[in-house]
Design an enzyme around this catalytic site. Structure first.
Site, PDB file in Angstrom:
ATOM      1  N   SER A  36     -20.495  25.555   5.914  1.00  0.00           N
ATOM      2  CA  SER A  36     -20.326  24.108   5.806  1.00  0.00           C
ATOM      3  C   SER A  36     -21.278  23.583   4.732  1.00  0.00           C
ATOM      4  O   SER A  36     -22.459  23.948   4.695  1.00  0.00           O
ATOM      5  CB  SER A  36     -20.658  23.443   7.150  1.00  0.00           C
ATOM      6  OG  SER A  36     -20.572  22.038   7.060  1.00  0.00           O
ATOM      7  N   GLY A  37     -20.763  22.770   3.824  1.00  0.00           N
ATOM      8  CA  GLY A  37     -21.591  22.242   2.745  1.00  0.00           C
ATOM      9  C   GLY A  37     -21.706  23.163   1.551  1.00  0.00           C
ATOM     10  O   GLY A  37     -22.431  22.865   0.595  1.00  0.00           O
ATOM     11  N   SER A 108     -13.987  29.688   8.333  1.00  0.00           N
ATOM     12  CA  SER A 108     -13.486  31.012   8.771  1.00  0.00           C
ATOM     13  C   SER A 108     -14.602  32.054   8.699  1.00  0.00           C
ATOM     14  O   SER A 108     -14.574  32.940   7.855  1.00  0.00           O
ATOM     15  CB  SER A 108     -12.276  31.443   7.943  1.00  0.00           C
ATOM     16  OG  SER A 108     -12.424  31.195   6.563  1.00  0.00           O
TER      17      SER A 108
END
Length: 205
Positions: A36-37, A108
């Protein structure tokens, strides 16, 4: 109604090859994975923009958009995250079989999840892009404030903090997204992606 009462119609509709001829491109799934990010959505959006300018017809599937729609009933348990990826892969395959180029941006986090998607979509059509951005850089960016919440224990099973991220073992492309020049990163991706999606009228005969 059991599975024995399900009758597919795939043999009665125009096949993928006919649609690829019509669109003058080869359907593929470009699967972005990373923390994330890490910049998956930014890179995916810029890639779509460049491909559109080159007359390729694409569709982006993004984690937040899918979670707010088709997969809004799923949580973030291990089982639900696997089901999230399974559904996304099945939807991606439907688009791909219409000759469309799918650009998917999903964390994922495990090889098992990505292998599930690869098995559904097909190894030859699954182009995995690993956005390799270090955890500390992702935390510094933290555009949604998720890492801060995860560090406080407000978000459970958060990848990179309380849940692992496994580095892909067979990525088609690896992108160092600490590079501030997004255009340069996209140009490098295009060099490898274009040969995979380019329409060859001779081979289609």
């Amino acid at each position: 109604m059991g599975k024995n009462n399900i009758y597919t119609t795939f043999d009665k509709i125009k096949d993928r090859h006919a649609k690829e001829i019509y669109l003058k491109q080869r359907g593929k799934v470009i699967w972005f994975t990373g923390l994330s990010g890490s910049g998956k959505t930014t890179l995916a959006s810029q890639l779509e923009k460049r491909l559109f300018e080159l007359n390729y017809f694409c569709q982006i599937l993004d984690g937040d958009n899918v979670r707010s729609g088709i997969n809004k009933n799923l949580r973030f348990t291990e089982e639900d995250r696997m089901e999230n990826i399974r559904r996304i892969a099945e939807v991606s395959k439907l688009f791909m079989n219409c000759g469309i180029i799918l650009i998917c941006a999903f964390i994922s986090p495990t090889n098992e999840m990505r292998d599930l998607a690869r098995d559904i979509i097909g190894d030859d059509d699954f182009l995995e892009v690993f956005v390799n951005t270090p955890l500390n850089v992702c935390e510094q960016r933290d555009p949604k404030g998720l890492y801060k919440k995860a560090r406080k224990g407000e978000i459970k099973n958060f990848t990179g903090i309380s849940s692992p991220f496994e580095v892909p073992d067979q990525a088609f492309i690896e992108v160092d997204n600490t590079n501030p020049d997004i255009d340069a990163s996209v140009r490098e991706m295009l060099k490898q992606i274009i040969p995979e999606i380019r329409f060859d009228p001779i081979s289609s005969l």
